[in-house]
Scaffold this active site. Structure first.
Site, PDB file in Angstrom:
ATOM      1  N   CYS A 135      -4.920  10.310  -1.588  1.00 16.93           N
ATOM      2  CA  CYS A 135      -4.031   9.336  -0.927  1.00 16.93           C
ATOM      3  C   CYS A 135      -2.641   9.280  -1.520  1.00 16.93           C
ATOM      4  O   CYS A 135      -1.702   8.851  -0.851  1.00 16.93           O
ATOM      5  CB  CYS A 135      -4.605   7.926  -1.039  1.00 16.93           C
ATOM      6  SG  CYS A 135      -6.348   7.825  -0.869  1.00 16.93           S
ATOM      7  N   GLU A 155      -0.195   9.459   1.632  1.00 11.30           N
ATOM      8  CA  GLU A 155      -0.942  10.370   2.507  1.00 11.30           C
ATOM      9  C   GLU A 155      -1.112   9.821   3.922  1.00 11.30           C
ATOM     10  O   GLU A 155      -1.156  10.585   4.887  1.00 11.30           O
ATOM     11  CB  GLU A 155      -2.335  10.607   1.918  1.00 11.30           C
ATOM     12  CG  GLU A 155      -3.265  11.298   2.874  1.00 11.30           C
ATOM     13  CD  GLU A 155      -4.663  11.480   2.302  1.00 11.30           C
ATOM     14  OE1 GLU A 155      -5.000  12.628   2.037  1.00 11.30           O
ATOM     15  OE2 GLU A 155      -5.382  10.484   2.114  1.00 11.30           O
ATOM     16  N   ASP A 158       0.807  -1.227   0.000  1.00 11.11           N
ATOM     17  CA  ASP A 158       0.000   0.000   0.000  1.00 11.11           C
ATOM     18  C   ASP A 158       0.837   1.273   0.000  1.00 11.11           C
ATOM     19  O   ASP A 158       0.307   2.365   0.239  1.00 11.11           O
ATOM     20  CB  ASP A 158      -0.918   0.006   1.235  1.00 11.11           C
ATOM     21  CG  ASP A 158      -2.147  -0.871   1.046  1.00 11.11           C
ATOM     22  OD1 ASP A 158      -2.862  -0.649   0.058  1.00 11.11           O
ATOM     23  OD2 ASP A 158      -2.370  -1.773   1.868  1.00 11.11           O
ATOM     24  N   ARG A 205      -8.882   2.723  11.622  1.00  9.82           N
ATOM     25  CA  ARG A 205      -7.448   3.005  11.486  1.00  9.82           C
ATOM     26  C   ARG A 205      -6.941   4.049  12.487  1.00  9.82           C
ATOM     27  O   ARG A 205      -5.764   4.096  12.802  1.00  9.82           O
ATOM     28  CB  ARG A 205      -7.164   3.514  10.068  1.00  9.82           C
ATOM     29  CG  ARG A 205      -7.489   2.509   8.953  1.00  9.82           C
ATOM     30  CD  ARG A 205      -6.515   1.355   8.950  1.00  9.82           C
ATOM     31  NE  ARG A 205      -6.863   0.371   7.941  1.00  9.82           N
ATOM     32  CZ  ARG A 205      -6.473   0.427   6.677  1.00  9.82           C
ATOM     33  NH1 ARG A 205      -5.720   1.430   6.275  1.00  9.82           N
ATOM     34  NH2 ARG A 205      -6.817  -0.514   5.828  1.00  9.82           N
ATOM     35  N   HIS A 254     -11.744   5.906   5.268  1.00  7.97           N
ATOM     36  CA  HIS A 254     -11.159   7.084   5.925  1.00  7.97           C
ATOM     37  C   HIS A 254     -12.155   8.253   5.907  1.00  7.97           C
ATOM     38  O   HIS A 254     -13.017   8.331   5.017  1.00  7.97           O
ATOM     39  CB  HIS A 254      -9.897   7.537   5.177  1.00  7.97           C
ATOM     40  CG  HIS A 254      -8.716   6.638   5.367  1.00  7.97           C
ATOM     41  ND1 HIS A 254      -8.015   6.093   4.313  1.00  7.97           N
ATOM     42  CD2 HIS A 254      -8.097   6.207   6.492  1.00  7.97           C
ATOM     43  CE1 HIS A 254      -7.018   5.359   4.785  1.00  7.97           C
ATOM     44  NE2 HIS A 254      -7.046   5.405   6.101  1.00  7.97           N
TER      45      HIS A 254
HETATM   46  C1  CIR Z   1      -5.453   0.668   2.776  1.00  8.24           C
HETATM   47  O1  CIR Z   1      -6.403  -0.048   3.046  1.00  8.24           O
HETATM   48  O2  CIR Z   1      -4.739   1.159   3.641  1.00  8.24           O
HETATM   49  C2  CIR Z   1      -5.154   0.947   1.317  1.00  8.24           C
HETATM   50  N1  CIR Z   1      -5.515  -0.189   0.530  1.00  8.24           N
HETATM   51  C3  CIR Z   1      -5.867   2.160   0.822  1.00  8.24           C
HETATM   52  C4  CIR Z   1      -5.419   3.424   1.504  1.00  8.24           C
HETATM   53  C5  CIR Z   1      -6.020   4.640   0.901  1.00  8.24           C
HETATM   54  N2  CIR Z   1      -5.559   5.802   1.558  1.00  8.24           N
HETATM   55  C6  CIR Z   1      -6.314   6.872   1.793  1.00  8.24           C
HETATM   56  O3  CIR Z   1      -7.508   6.873   1.522  1.00  8.24           O
HETATM   57  N3  CIR Z   1      -5.757   7.887   2.413  1.00  8.24           N
END
Ligand code: CIR
Length: 256
Positions: free
Chosen positions: A251, A65, A60, A130, A155
């Site tokens: 992100c 971000e 990832d 998270r 998020h």
């Molecule tokens: C995750 O689940 O952490 C990643 N697959 C996606 C993260 C996306 N990040 C964001 O929206 N800031």
């Protein structure tokens, strides 16, 4: 001059974390040129790209971000909520050291940058799977972020982002009335913010990146129409492959 920190897409992207989406094949060969065009658009909008090293061990890691929150005064290096992502912060901290004092979220706190939103002078932090209460407590030592609850997406910034200094775009299905009251500033006599809603057929369209113009995924044409009708300057990017990894346009960069 703004710096945009980015990171290449790892060949392991298909092993990414997924929370609300079903796993479907991700075409990394298609994702790479999409990401390159995203970087080119950031450059066109005045950013200098600082590209971190590719990290295949972190599927990832393109979603930089989540590893830091940068204000005018400080860069808060997060402790991501997903254990698989914790190693991503080291390179991000190393780069941000050139521009800001660093602060760190420490165990047992967790924060994902995707949960921290700035609209003009106001800051918000989403309570999520998270980002835990201890992480929020630590974050608030550095940034006076107002906690907001949401549901149904990964998020806070999947549900709401800024489209101006006093305006945001929201998916009302994912932030309840109480959250909307906090965001709009009606509760505390804060600076009042106004709101646009995503088109109901495009629930993920609230994740936009404000860089003078508004960057939004081309997957959401109805919401683009609404933004244009509201008098905003909109630029679309093709972000279809990263969307399958539950990532959006905010992100993939940290703007300093
Ligand atoms: C995750 O689940 O952490 C990643 N697959 C996606 C993260 C996306 N990040 C964001 O929206 N800031």
């Amino acid at each position: 001059m703004r710096i945009a920190i980015t990171r290449p897409i790892p060949p392991t992207l298909a092993q990414c974390e997924l929370t609300h989406l079903e796993r479907e094949p991700i075409d990394v060969a298609r994702a790479e040129p999409q990401h390159a065009r995203y970087e080119a658009l950031l450059e066109e909008l005045g950013c200098t790209i600082r590209r971190l090293p590719l990290r295949a061990e972190f599927p990832d890691s393109v979603f930089v971000e989540d590893a830091a929150v940068v204000t005018d005064a400080v860069a808060v290096i997060t402790r991501p909520g997903a254990a698989s992502r914790r190693g991503e912060t080291a390179d991000v901290a190393e780069a941000l050291r050139d521009y800001r004092e660093l602060a760190f979220i420490e165990e047992p706190g967790t924060v994902d940058g995707g949960d921290v939103l700035r609209v003009g002078t106001r800051w918000f932090v989403g309570r999520s799977a998270r980002t835990n209460d201890e992480g929020i407590r630590q974050l608030r030592r550095f940034i006076p972020a107002e906690p907001v609850d949401f549901r149904g997406c990964l998020h806070l910034k999947s549900a709401v982002t800024a489209v101006g200094d006093d305006r945001f775009i929201l998916n009302p299905e994912w932030v309840d009335r109480e959250g909307q009251t906090i965001l709009s500033g009606r509760r505390d006599g804060q600076t009042r913010l106004s709101v646009l809603h995503v088109d109901p057929a495009e629930p993920f369209a609230a994740n936009v990146l404000l860089l003078g113009d508004i960057i939004i995924s081309g997957l959401y044409p109805r919401t683009v129409e609404q933004l244009v009708a509201a008098g905003l300057d909109v630029r679309t990017v093709d972000a279809s492959e990263l969307a399958k990894a539950e990532g959006g346009v905010t992100c993939c960069s940290i703007i300093v």
